[in-house]
Design a protein around this motif. Structure first.
Motif, mmCIF file in Angstrom:
data_model
loop_
_atom_site.group_PDB
_atom_site.id
_atom_site.type_symbol
_atom_site.label_atom_id
_atom_site.label_comp_id
_atom_site.label_asym_id
_atom_site.label_seq_id
_atom_site.Cartn_x
_atom_site.Cartn_y
_atom_site.Cartn_z
ATOM 1 N N ASN A 687 0.807 -1.205 0.000
ATOM 2 C CA ASN A 687 0.000 0.000 0.000
ATOM 3 C C ASN A 687 0.845 1.262 0.000
ATOM 4 N N LEU A 688 1.921 1.209 0.765
ATOM 5 C CA LEU A 688 2.761 2.396 0.859
ATOM 6 C C LEU A 688 3.501 2.622 -0.463
ATOM 7 N N ARG A 689 3.873 1.537 -1.111
ATOM 8 C CA ARG A 689 4.496 1.664 -2.437
ATOM 9 C C ARG A 689 3.511 2.268 -3.426
ATOM 10 N N LEU A 713 -13.163 15.091 -4.101
ATOM 11 C CA LEU A 713 -11.925 14.594 -3.499
ATOM 12 C C LEU A 713 -11.445 15.537 -2.395
ATOM 13 N N MET A 714 -11.527 16.833 -2.681
ATOM 14 C CA MET A 714 -11.091 17.796 -1.667
ATOM 15 C C MET A 714 -11.987 17.701 -0.429
ATOM 16 N N SER A 715 -13.244 17.498 -0.698
ATOM 17 C CA SER A 715 -14.194 17.381 0.390
ATOM 18 C C SER A 715 -13.880 16.150 1.243
ATOM 19 N N ARG A 716 -13.595 15.074 0.573
ATOM 20 C CA ARG A 716 -13.237 13.850 1.296
ATOM 21 C C ARG A 716 -11.964 14.072 2.117
ATOM 22 N N LEU A 717 -11.035 14.799 1.549
ATOM 23 C CA LEU A 717 -9.810 15.093 2.275
ATOM 24 C C LEU A 717 -10.130 15.860 3.565
ATOM 25 N N GLN A 718 -11.072 16.793 3.462
ATOM 26 C CA GLN A 718 -11.439 17.544 4.660
ATOM 27 C C GLN A 718 -11.963 16.596 5.742
ATOM 28 N N GLU A 743 -8.329 5.121 4.291
ATOM 29 C CA GLU A 743 -9.560 5.624 3.705
ATOM 30 C C GLU A 743 -9.273 6.612 2.579
ATOM 31 N N MET A 744 -8.231 7.404 2.767
ATOM 32 C CA MET A 744 -7.852 8.311 1.689
ATOM 33 C C MET A 744 -7.429 7.526 0.456
ATOM 34 N N MET A 745 -6.694 6.463 0.678
ATOM 35 C CA MET A 745 -6.281 5.626 -0.448
ATOM 36 C C MET A 745 -7.508 5.140 -1.207
ATOM 37 N N ASN A 746 -8.499 4.726 -0.478
ATOM 38 C CA ASN A 746 -9.704 4.239 -1.143
ATOM 39 C C ASN A 746 -10.407 5.340 -1.917
#
Length: 940
Positions: A687-689, A713-718, A743-746
RNA sequence: GCGGGGGUUGCCGAGCCAGGAAAAGGCGCAGGGCUUAAGACCCUGUCCCGAAGGGGUCCGCGGGUUCAAAUCCCGCCCCCCGCACCA
């Protein structure tokens, strides 16, 4: 080609160190609040392992997080070597102990040739300190290394002496004796891991009641040992095993005890001298006096008496002790024995004496009743008798009350009598204490049977002092304990804490300054050492030497006693240094957070609180304690002394520092234990790779004007920012990593799948969000674009204006629609196209009205008052019912048509089939089923 | 025994305090895509049934409250940790 984590990590560790990024100094501006976080320094009788990794990584994540929040963070570390284990280890290595060599080469990853050199405590300390330092640097903790020290450093010892003088002045150190588990062969107290057998055994204190017999040569004491002194009021006789006993002079008395008991007594604080062996037989049938009641009771023989338990002299309480009852009954029928001792008449006349009433139970004579109920016939039925004894004791303990026959004690609950009675007996000179193991045998690693030894004239920390304890309890209420439910645990432990022996004969450490025969025990010397980190910086830089750390200087620096001129003058440092040290100390203290493994709750963390409260003024008391769980390996418990063990170094070498950190932070929360599983760790590495590859593909691209998907996406980041910050405030690293990484990855995956190209728009913030958890990789990527250290950047703020509800709901709509279409296609067979019909507008309105109305009847009433709906009453009514039945949530803010149209490409790509909004193509009965937010779908 | 914590779908583990999703996430497993192949990467599925987006059964066991319980209440069973002078 994939990224080499280790290379990246080493590069940034070097940078951080060279630039002194984590050196902490008092800030001039008050805008930057300080944050002093400490983790218990590791004990160096081995290499740092996954357990340390967890505790330290949590600490480092918090330190980095707080630093990015704008705090001036001090995160120091030292090494603990005080005590006996290191000496023990050096001896074992010197002796070439096979097991030790095996464990240290196999699990601690020490090379054999190096290990064999470690034959003195000094070498052990030197080696493991070096190893620990490189392990801690290799994982990239943001420690201010200018403050490192070892607890055998001379300067540290000065500091400890100062502390002990303070405690002494406050009368918090007292003298006393206490029992320890002891090996006569090694002439040493035995620790758990030195045991061959009997690790479970605890030391219990039998009450001795001195029954006596007046012989022509004077009084002979028959010291009956019991765990239930209150039953002395129901004694009908005493028991001896028909075998050899001894007469011994114990202090000024003559005691009749078993041979084993005599041996044990020699390890107590009593003066003991063997007089001669005697046969129990010669006393059987004679009478002894019960010192409590004054009654004379006969001495009788019993086989169940264990001469290796306590004194070997037992008082018999047939009313409450099943053993005694059975033994008497058996004896009554044993004509041969009765005749042999001429005790027939005595025995026949014995009657149980009841002294306890058990509430809510209708026992007459408890022991008799239960023995009869269980049909126990012989004292050899040990298992049954044990069970009976337990049952009776349990009931009597919880629900028993003493009867009138107990005189002054009548009415007291059994559960509250033991200690009081024991003390009364001792005070009256008719009682004593005999320490014994709860289970036997207890065998030392050398094969010798252990005994309980009473250490005399020992120095104790007076933790039972009610005033001291009270202050600690009060402060506990005010400070923070994380997780919160541990507060209760702390409260209980504080209440339970008794005086603690703080001195030892053997070990590394500091001598008690007023009694240099004794060394300060290792948990007792690590209570307020966080203060020493401030001093250590001056010692390490050479400005202050050990001999400068006089009482005056430390008084001034740590307590503000006196003035800098005086302190400096007497200690030999210059005034400026004294002032600076004081300033530093006041700046950094108190400890804002002490984060530790849960194993330290019942000891170190308590002492940490007690000593701070004893020595410092209230404003310098610790603000918060956090507790975390252990780490196991593939489901197996780790063990320093037996294996398995995963060293910090090995984990980092194999998987990389960031992977190790992320894994351990994410493996579990709070005090629950984490399991290190190779498979999962590898999964995380992948995952980190993936994250790194995303950065490579998108980070350096120009940021475009955001479209709706970007705003999603920005909203999800918030959301992730909010969640991560909230989690970190509560020290929930698992939740934090989950939000910031997984979760961000997803979300990012979905974003790309939806055709997003503008990932760079969130990348700076995402990197910062992740930096406390995976600092190296974030630092690396960050530098592709920036010159600053991400470790010193500010943490992303939750920006509500960037939360785009419409975008989020729309995306959710797309996701659900896609799912529905897939579900249908699963069953639709061969089809060429999917047609969509959005719910008609009137439904939207009906939903709105219905939701406002709250129930079906009200809703219908309102709706039907609108004439537009009159003509379609039936359809409307069934629709309204459906709204309520399905607890329907519409997608009010979604412009369905627009959203679907903009996602048509995506749908077609995903489904491999034509997708179109075209109500004409959708059959009427399907169209009718459409709901706002859930359009009709038709596949043909 | 006392004290603290806990039993969730193959495993790990959220959710429980503030009742309203077959129950986040990870791992494993299965299928597909990409690739000469492997790896890496991407997607899908993973309690049962279902040829139209549906239905059924689930959160240690047994009761109860409620329109509604993994979540609240009662009883029971089981597991882990500490009970010290040892770091």
């Amino acid at each position: 080609m994939s990224v080499d984590f280790r290379e990246v990590e080493k590069k940034w560790q070097k940078e951080w160190e060279e630039k002194g990024v984590f050196h902490a100094e008092p800030a001039e501006s008050s805008e930057k609040p300080k944050f002093f976080i400490t983790i218990p320094y590791p004990y160096l009788n081995g290499n740092l392992h996954a357990g340390h990794t967890r505790t330290f990584t949590i600490g480092d994540a918090v330190a980095r997080y707080k630093r990015m929040l704008g705090y001036n963070v001090l995160f120091p570390m030292g090494f603990h070597v005080t005590g006996t284990p290191i000496i023990g280890l050096a001896e074992l290595i010197a002796k070439r102990d096979e097991r030790t060599i095996d464990v240290y080469t196999k699990f601690h990853d020490v090379h054999l040739d190096e290990l064999l050199q470690l034959t003195t405590p000094e070498k052990v300390v030197e080696y493991f300190a070096r190893e620990a330092l490189s392990a801690l640097k290799g994982i990239g903790y943001s420690i201010d290394w200018r403050r490192v020290f070892t607890t055998t450093d001379e300067a540290y010892q000065r500091f400890i002496e100062w502390q002990y003088w303070k405690l002494k002045e406050k009368n918090l150190i007292v003298k006393g004796s206490h029992p320890v588990r002891y090996c006569p062969h090694d002439a040493n107290p035995v620790e758990d891991h030195d045991l061959l057998m009997g690790e479970e055994a605890t030391i219990v204190d039998y009450t001795i009641i001195k029954f006596y017999f007046e012989s022509k040569d004077g009084r002979i004491i028959f010291p009956c040992a019991t765990l239930r002194p209150e039953t002395v009021f129901g004694v009908t006789n005493i028991w001896l095993k028909p075998t050899r006993y001894v007469l011994a002079k114990v202090d000024d008395e003559v005691w009749f005890v078993s041979r084993e008991a005599y041996e044990k007594l020699t390890f107590t604080d009593k003066k003991v001298e063997l007089l001669r062996e005697v046969d129990a037989d010669q006393f059987i049938g004679k009478y002894v006096t019960n010192p409590v009641t004054g009654n004379n009771v006969p001495i009788l023989p019993a086989e169940f008496v264990d001469t290796d338990n306590a004194t070997g002299v037992v008082m018999s309480v047939p009313a409450h002790a099943p053993y005694d009852y059975v033994a008497i009954e058996e004896l009554k029928k044993d004509d041969k024995t009765l005749e042999k001792y001429g005790i027939g008449e005595i025995v026949q006349n014995l009657r149980p004496i009841v002294l306890i009433k058990i509430e809510d139970e209708d026992y007459e004579v408890p022991a008799k009743d239960i023995v009869e109920e269980m049909e126990i016939k012989s004292q050899k039925e040990v298992e049954q008798l044990e069970k009976a004894t337990k049952t009776i004791y349990k009931k009597e303990f919880h629900k028993g009350v003493l009867l009138e026959i107990t005189g002054d004690y009548a009415g007291i609950k059994v559960s509250q009598i033991k200690e009081r009675l024991q003390q009364d007996l001792i005070r009256n000179g008719i009682g004593d204490i005999f320490y014994e193991f709860s289970e036997k045998p207890v065998v030392c690693r050398c094969g010798t049977k252990c005994v309980v030894k009473v250490v005399k004239d020992q120095w104790f920390l007076n933790y039972s002092n009610p005033e001291w304890k009270g202050k600690v309890l009060e402060w506990l209420d005010e400070m923070a304990i994380i997780p919160e439910y541990y507060k209760e645990e702390f409260r209980n432990k504080i209440e339970w804490l008794k005086d603690k022996a703080c001195a030892r004969r053997k070990g590394l450490g500091t001598r008690i300054p007023w009694d240099r025969e004794w060394l300060i025990e290792s948990l007792s010397d690590s209570t307020i050492y966080m203060a020493y980190y401030i001093i250590a910086k001056y010692v390490n830089s050479g400005v202050v030497k050990a001999e400068n750390l006089t009482k005056e200087l430390l008084d001034y620096v740590l307590l503000g006693i006196g003035n800098p001129e005086e302190a400096a003058g007497k200690s030999g440092v210059d005034v400026k240094t004294a002032e600076e040290m004081r300033k530093d100390f006041l700046y950094w203290y108190p400890v804002d957070l002490r984060s530790s493994g849960k194993d330290l709750v019942a000891n170190h963390l308590l002492f940490f609180l007690f000593h701070h409260i004893a020595i410092f003024p209230k404003e310098l008391w610790p603000r918060a304690i956090a507790v975390n769980g252990f780490v196991s390996l593939e489901g197996k418990k780790m063990s320093k002394s037996k294996g398995p063990l995963l060293t910090m170094k090995r984990a980092v070498e194999e998987f990389g520092a960031d992977v190790t950190r992320l894994y351990i932070l994410h493996a579990s929360e709070y005090d629950s234990d984490a399991d290190w599983r190779r498979k999962d760790v590898e999964g995380l590495a992948a995952n980190l790779r993936r994250f790194y590859n995303l950065a490579k593909d998108y980070y350096l691209k120009d940021v475009q004007q955001p479209d709706q998907l970007d705003r999603w996406l920005m909203s999800r980041l918030q959301r992730a920012i909010k969640e991560t910050r909230d989690a970190m405030e509560k020290l929930q690293t698992r939740r934090a990593v989950n939000a910031a990484f997984f979760e961000m990855m997803n979300d990012v995956r979905w974003y790309l799948r939806r055709g997003g190209k503008n990932l760079a728009i969130i990348f700076d913030d995402w990197l910062k969000l992740l930096a406390p958890f995976a600092p190296h990789i974030c630092e690396e990527i960050w530098h592709w674009k920036h010159d600053s250290f991400i470790s010193l950047e500010s943490y992303p703020e939750y920006d509500e204006t960037k939360v785009d509800e419409v975008a989020e709901v729309s995306e959710e709509y797309v996701r659900m629609l896609l799912e529905d279409m897939k579900e249908i296609l699963k069953f639709a067979g061969d089809v060429e196209a999917v047609y969509i019909a959005i719910a008609e507008d009137w439904k939207r309105e009906v939903v709105r009205v219905a939701r406002e109305a709250g129930d079906v009847r009200k809703a219908m009433k309102i709706i039907m008052s609108d004439e537009r709906f009159r003509g379609m009453a039936k359809e409307v009514s069934s629709f309204v019912k459906r709204i309520f039945k399905e607890r329907f949530e519409g997608f009010d803010s979604v412009n369905e048509e627009e959203v679907i149209n903009s996602a048509l490409d995506f749908f077609e790509r995903e489904l491999g089939i034509k997708v179109k909004i075209d109500p004409e193509k959708v059959p009427v009965e399907k169209r009718r089923a459409a709901m706002p937010g859930k359009p009709a779908i038709y596949a043909v």
